[in-house]
Design an enzyme around this catalytic site. Sequence first.
Site, PDB file in Angstrom:
ATOM      1  N   ASP B  94      26.262 -42.699 -34.538  1.00  0.00           N
ATOM      2  CA  ASP B  94      26.827 -41.711 -33.612  1.00  0.00           C
ATOM      3  C   ASP B  94      25.765 -41.356 -32.568  1.00  0.00           C
ATOM      4  O   ASP B  94      25.075 -40.338 -32.658  1.00  0.00           O
ATOM      5  CB  ASP B  94      27.273 -40.461 -34.380  1.00  0.00           C
ATOM      6  CG  ASP B  94      28.160 -39.544 -33.535  1.00  0.00           C
ATOM      7  OD1 ASP B  94      28.686 -38.556 -34.089  1.00  0.00           O
ATOM      8  OD2 ASP B  94      28.327 -39.815 -32.322  1.00  0.00           O
ATOM      9  N   CYS B  97      24.857 -37.883 -30.977  1.00  0.00           N
ATOM     10  CA  CYS B  97      25.531 -36.749 -31.626  1.00  0.00           C
ATOM     11  C   CYS B  97      24.632 -35.558 -31.412  1.00  0.00           C
ATOM     12  O   CYS B  97      23.400 -35.669 -31.509  1.00  0.00           O
ATOM     13  CB  CYS B  97      25.712 -37.019 -33.113  1.00  0.00           C
ATOM     14  SG  CYS B  97      26.607 -35.693 -33.933  1.00  0.00           S
ATOM     15  N   PHE B 203      32.388 -29.975 -35.490  1.00  0.00           N
ATOM     16  CA  PHE B 203      33.148 -28.741 -35.457  1.00  0.00           C
ATOM     17  C   PHE B 203      33.015 -28.046 -34.115  1.00  0.00           C
ATOM     18  O   PHE B 203      32.139 -28.357 -33.304  1.00  0.00           O
ATOM     19  CB  PHE B 203      32.691 -27.780 -36.576  1.00  0.00           C
ATOM     20  CG  PHE B 203      31.259 -27.294 -36.436  1.00  0.00           C
ATOM     21  CD1 PHE B 203      30.265 -27.788 -37.268  1.00  0.00           C
ATOM     22  CD2 PHE B 203      30.903 -26.343 -35.492  1.00  0.00           C
ATOM     23  CE1 PHE B 203      28.945 -27.354 -37.155  1.00  0.00           C
ATOM     24  CE2 PHE B 203      29.595 -25.903 -35.369  1.00  0.00           C
ATOM     25  CZ  PHE B 203      28.604 -26.408 -36.201  1.00  0.00           C
ATOM     26  N   LEU B 204      33.887 -27.059 -33.938  1.00  0.00           N
ATOM     27  CA  LEU B 204      33.838 -26.152 -32.806  1.00  0.00           C
ATOM     28  C   LEU B 204      33.873 -24.764 -33.434  1.00  0.00           C
ATOM     29  O   LEU B 204      34.777 -24.468 -34.211  1.00  0.00           O
ATOM     30  CB  LEU B 204      35.056 -26.415 -31.919  1.00  0.00           C
ATOM     31  CG  LEU B 204      35.396 -25.501 -30.781  1.00  0.00           C
ATOM     32  CD1 LEU B 204      34.233 -25.346 -29.840  1.00  0.00           C
ATOM     33  CD2 LEU B 204      36.586 -26.079 -30.029  1.00  0.00           C
ATOM     34  N   HIS B 327      20.716 -35.020 -31.589  1.00  0.00           N
ATOM     35  CA  HIS B 327      19.844 -35.276 -32.726  1.00  0.00           C
ATOM     36  C   HIS B 327      19.921 -36.714 -33.237  1.00  0.00           C
ATOM     37  O   HIS B 327      19.473 -37.020 -34.326  1.00  0.00           O
ATOM     38  CB  HIS B 327      20.085 -34.278 -33.867  1.00  0.00           C
ATOM     39  CG  HIS B 327      21.525 -33.988 -34.146  1.00  0.00           C
ATOM     40  ND1 HIS B 327      22.062 -32.733 -33.977  1.00  0.00           N
ATOM     41  CD2 HIS B 327      22.536 -34.763 -34.596  1.00  0.00           C
ATOM     42  CE1 HIS B 327      23.339 -32.762 -34.325  1.00  0.00           C
ATOM     43  NE2 HIS B 327      23.652 -33.977 -34.695  1.00  0.00           N
ATOM     44  N   ASN B 328      20.507 -37.601 -32.415  1.00  0.00           N
ATOM     45  CA  ASN B 328      20.501 -39.038 -32.733  1.00  0.00           C
ATOM     46  C   ASN B 328      20.178 -39.756 -31.427  1.00  0.00           C
ATOM     47  O   ASN B 328      21.067 -39.995 -30.601  1.00  0.00           O
ATOM     48  CB  ASN B 328      21.900 -39.508 -33.202  1.00  0.00           C
ATOM     49  CG  ASN B 328      22.195 -39.212 -34.653  1.00  0.00           C
ATOM     50  OD1 ASN B 328      21.395 -38.626 -35.365  1.00  0.00           O
ATOM     51  ND2 ASN B 328      23.362 -39.633 -35.100  1.00  0.00           N
ATOM     52  N   HIS B 402      17.650 -30.969 -37.951  1.00  0.00           N
ATOM     53  CA  HIS B 402      18.886 -30.966 -37.159  1.00  0.00           C
ATOM     54  C   HIS B 402      20.029 -30.209 -37.834  1.00  0.00           C
ATOM     55  O   HIS B 402      21.065 -29.977 -37.210  1.00  0.00           O
ATOM     56  CB  HIS B 402      19.325 -32.396 -36.852  1.00  0.00           C
ATOM     57  CG  HIS B 402      20.208 -33.040 -37.897  1.00  0.00           C
ATOM     58  ND1 HIS B 402      19.830 -33.196 -39.205  1.00  0.00           N
ATOM     59  CD2 HIS B 402      21.475 -33.547 -37.815  1.00  0.00           C
ATOM     60  CE1 HIS B 402      20.803 -33.788 -39.877  1.00  0.00           C
ATOM     61  NE2 HIS B 402      21.810 -34.015 -39.073  1.00  0.00           N
ATOM     62  N   LYS B 478      37.963 -27.485 -37.292  1.00  0.00           N
ATOM     63  CA  LYS B 478      37.418 -28.680 -37.951  1.00  0.00           C
ATOM     64  C   LYS B 478      38.413 -29.821 -37.833  1.00  0.00           C
ATOM     65  O   LYS B 478      39.621 -29.605 -37.946  1.00  0.00           O
ATOM     66  CB  LYS B 478      37.218 -28.424 -39.458  1.00  0.00           C
ATOM     67  CG  LYS B 478      36.074 -27.546 -39.796  1.00  0.00           C
ATOM     68  CD  LYS B 478      34.735 -28.223 -39.604  1.00  0.00           C
ATOM     69  CE  LYS B 478      34.488 -29.295 -40.661  1.00  0.00           C
ATOM     70  NZ  LYS B 478      33.192 -29.951 -40.451  1.00  0.00           N
TER      71      LYS B 478
END
Lengths: 106, 479
Positions: B94, B97, B203-204, B327-328, B402, B478
């Site tokens: 990802d 991400c 998520f939001l 974080h990726n 992270h 979610k």
Amino acid sequence: MLHLLTEPAQFHSKKKKYLYVRSESWESLLVDWLTEILYYFTVKKIGFSRFKIKKIAPFALAAFGYGETIRPEQHSVFHEVKAVTYHDLKIKKRKGSYSTRIIFDL
Amino acid sequence: MSIALKKLDDYRWQIPQFGEMRVPGLIFASEAMLPKINEDKATSQVANVATLPGIVGAALAMPDIHWGYGFPIGGVAATTVEEGVVSPGGIGYDISCGVRLLRTHLQKDAVANKVAAIVDSLFSQVPSGVGSTGRINLTAKEMKKVFEKGAQWAVEKGLGEKADLESCEDRGRIETSDPDLPSVRAIERGKDQLGTLGSGNHFLEVQIVDEIYDAGVAAAFGLFKNQVTVMIHTGSRGCGYQICDDFLKVMRTASQNYRIQLPDPQLACAPISSKEGKDYFAAMGAGANYARANRQTITHWVRESFMKTLSLSPKDLGMEVVYDVCHNIGKIEEHEVNGRKMKLCVHRKGATRAFPAGHPEVPERYRSAGQPVLIPGTMGTFSYVAVGTELAMKETFGTTCHGAGRAMSRTKAMKQVNGRQLQKDLEAKEILVRTASYRGLAEEAPFAYKDVNEVVEVCHRAGISRKVARLKPIGVVKG
């Protein structure tokens, strides 16, 4: 993999697709084969319920997949399988059959 | 294989060099965390990463470490640009991400009886869930513009403000991307997913600033106690996954061609200076730009949802980007190693950049304070805002944790809790959850993850990031 994604038995054989993959080893052929089925599921929105292998040879596989278009209102989807990985992948032959452990990224 | 760790201090544990390791390993963790860390193969993976050609310093792991493909999640490694390699496994499937935090002018009283309406609106406006497709369907030509321009593309299309980009890592766009490199399949997977959350741990979240730890830095970030914030955690969706998959194939062949010995095939890599290395970097940049455009698009719909539900003007709502950081990712950065300035490829996989005050890459408005670090919790737990430190630059190539990291498999989590019951349990704690899948919700139960509070605390005490604020969820969407 299909049982992680969905309930394959819910797809009727309304569509027939020719599937062909070619790779560099049996392990990568397995990954490529599963990736092809995943591609049809996630991008072409076709859920397969059965396959007929036409030919398998080092390191290629030709088959027909039978299924139908995925309809969200009709078909259950359990997970999003994002990738088929090579992590710790080894195909073992044992007494005339084969087994493996394969890890999917969900 | 069990690896003996050498304690350096309460939060630093070394894997001494052995075998083919070119540098030692260094794990940031508390002693209490070690049994769980040793249970899976993550420490072996740190040792494996330490064998990569051109690696300098140490193969690092953050306290949220758990096993992944090749690199562990929470893994960090820096390789020299001249002689080192780049490995897609060190960035992850990802690509980019990451997390975006939005602040508002609102205090929690302003939304007290409206959380359900807000969350319902967000759930309806921001597509989420397994295989979620979005409100936007792009042509291949437009996808290439997204690959090129990132969040800037979204702003040009009216999906946000120019000011949003000023508070984003790289101003929302990696300039070195090549929009022609992602494959046809990557385009196919991404063209109807822009502006979607996806599933899993994405998520939001609507939050309240629950605690301030550093008043000065919090003020610099525009944060105050009881403030309403929104956090978006998502990435490059199917498109990023496909780019990674495509290049893992390329790298497997490249590793053989360049005669790179690998303890794990998922560490497949190529010299950064090679065609394969350069192509991967540019394609990764394209995937990263997609992720940034994704979070920007979602930001726009979050703003619209809030304004409509609360009948507020943009000025009264005051929804602004605090920061957007991933974080990726793999980045070319200059760092000092053994007293010498070096140009390095820093791989961060499940690890967040954490640059200190004064660093030129920190947005100007934050430069005197330091770079905001956004650490999402899991559903139902706190999230954190931290700030980068000088010590992080010295020890971790400017990196910190992270998030929480999984502690339990999805299958096991599902056996322990029912999704609908979990939703009720969270509601009892005044956290409203809307989800596309109760099965997915159960898999994401808070107990399936490590304790984010502990992870953040270890980083704070180790000095590689400093706590600024704690955010409490009040509404969650979610997938």
